[in-house]
Design a protein around this motif. Structure first.
Motif, PDB file in Angstrom:
ATOM      1  N   ARG A 128       0.898  -1.272  -0.350  1.00 14.45           N
ATOM      2  CA  ARG A 128      -0.316   0.193  -0.194  1.00 14.45           C
ATOM      3  C   ARG A 128       1.082   1.321   0.338  1.00 14.45           C
ATOM      4  O   ARG A 128       0.373   1.864  -0.801  1.00 14.45           O
ATOM      5  N   THR A 129       2.094   1.489   0.809  1.00 11.96           N
ATOM      6  CA  THR A 129       2.915   2.090   1.127  1.00 11.96           C
ATOM      7  C   THR A 129       3.692   2.117  -0.320  1.00 11.96           C
ATOM      8  O   THR A 129       3.388   3.690  -0.634  1.00 11.96           O
ATOM      9  N   LEU A 130       3.692   1.562  -0.857  1.00 11.39           N
ATOM     10  CA  LEU A 130       4.808   2.034  -2.468  1.00 11.39           C
ATOM     11  C   LEU A 130       3.773   2.353  -2.901  1.00 11.39           C
ATOM     12  O   LEU A 130       4.393   2.896  -3.877  1.00 11.39           O
ATOM     13  N   ILE A 131       2.839   1.125  -3.571  1.00  3.46           N
ATOM     14  CA  ILE A 131       1.543   1.763  -4.539  1.00  3.46           C
ATOM     15  C   ILE A 131       1.205   3.272  -4.098  1.00  3.46           C
ATOM     16  O   ILE A 131       1.484   4.104  -5.295  1.00  3.46           O
ATOM     17  N   ARG A 132       1.037   3.820  -3.546  1.00  6.57           N
ATOM     18  CA  ARG A 132       0.371   5.064  -2.841  1.00  6.57           C
ATOM     19  C   ARG A 132       1.833   6.435  -3.390  1.00  6.57           C
ATOM     20  O   ARG A 132       1.192   7.132  -3.634  1.00  6.57           O
TER      21      ARG A 132
END
Length: 80
Positions: A69-73
């Protein structure tokens, strides 16, 4: 119904594939319902394809780790 699952990764990087034919099983209806729910897309859920060099990973909401989620965001917010 033939259900096939492949698991890969983990510490040793081993891959294991198993298939199960539900046609002669007493729990066939339950397994088939689970399979149908497992492969059904999440209503209004996002699908992601993360490519890092030559590695590709396909994901979908809500099955993301916090790191994913952090990478995608970050990439969607700040990438070009």
């Amino acid at each position: 119904m033939l259900i096939t699952i492949t698991r890969s990764g983990g510490f040793a990087g081993l891959e294991k594939t198993r298939a199960l034919d539900t046609s002669d099983r007493a729990d066939a209806a339950e397994l088939e319902e689970l399979a149908q729910r497992a492969v059904a897309p999440v209503a209004d859920g996002y699908h992601y394809r993360i490519t890092v060099d030559d590695e590709v990973l396909d994901l979908q909401d809500p099955c993301l780790t916090d790191d994913q989620r952090t990478l995608i965001r970050t990439v969607l917010d700040e990438g070009a």
